[in-house]
Design a protein around this motif. Structure first.
Motif, short mmCIF file in Angstrom:
data_model
loop_
_atom_site.label_atom_id
_atom_site.label_comp_id
_atom_site.label_asym_id
_atom_site.label_seq_id
_atom_site.Cartn_x
_atom_site.Cartn_y
_atom_site.Cartn_z
N VAL A 16 33.91 71.68 27.56
CA VAL A 16 33.25 72.80 26.89
C VAL A 16 32.27 73.45 27.87
N THR A 17 32.34 74.77 27.96
CA THR A 17 31.36 75.49 28.77
C THR A 17 30.55 76.39 27.84
N ASP A 18 29.46 75.85 27.38
CA ASP A 18 28.56 76.59 26.50
C ASP A 18 27.15 76.33 26.99
N TYR A 19 26.49 77.38 27.43
CA TYR A 19 25.16 77.22 28.01
C TYR A 19 24.10 76.88 26.98
N ASP A 20 24.44 76.97 25.69
CA ASP A 20 23.52 76.53 24.66
C ASP A 20 23.28 75.03 24.74
N PHE A 21 24.26 74.28 25.26
CA PHE A 21 24.07 72.85 25.40
C PHE A 21 22.99 72.53 26.42
N ILE A 22 22.82 73.37 27.43
CA ILE A 22 21.74 73.18 28.40
C ILE A 22 20.40 73.33 27.70
N ARG A 23 20.29 74.35 26.87
CA ARG A 23 19.04 74.56 26.12
C ARG A 23 18.77 73.39 25.19
N LEU A 24 19.81 72.93 24.50
CA LEU A 24 19.64 71.80 23.60
C LEU A 24 19.23 70.55 24.35
#
Length: 96
Positions: A16-24
């Motif tokens: 999965v490439t979702d930059y929201d996971f970095i924020r989380l």
């Protein structure tokens, strides 16, 4: 000693490439989100012959999982993730 939950999380995050996971991750909420996806994945993987229960501190599975089982769980997690994204997209279209 069972398979760490982190092994399944890593398999999921590789796909999965979702930059929201970095924020989380920065807000220390990532593990809670991933554990929710994993709980849904366990329910969908009803034909697994191994025990998919978590240990008492919920850091690993009771059983030692094979690579294929980890892969199946991560794919079921992706299904849960995609379902939430589709719902989010539909809601955005309705708002617009």
């Amino acid at each position: 000693m069972g398979t760490p939950l982190q092994n399944v999380y890593d398999s999921f995050l590789e796909k999965v490439t979702d930059y929201d996971f970095i924020r989380l991750n920065e807000e220390d909420e990532l593990e809670d989100v991933l554990k929710g996806y994993l709980r849904s994945a366990r329910v969908r993987f009803s034909i697994c012959i191994k025990d998919l229960s978590f240990n008492e501190d919920e850091t690993e599975f009771v059983s030692d999982l094979e690579y294929e089982e980890i892969e199946i769980l991560s794919l079921f997690m992706i299904l849960q993730y995609i379902s939430s994204q589709i719902t989010h997209e539909r809601n955005m279209k309705n708002i617009i």
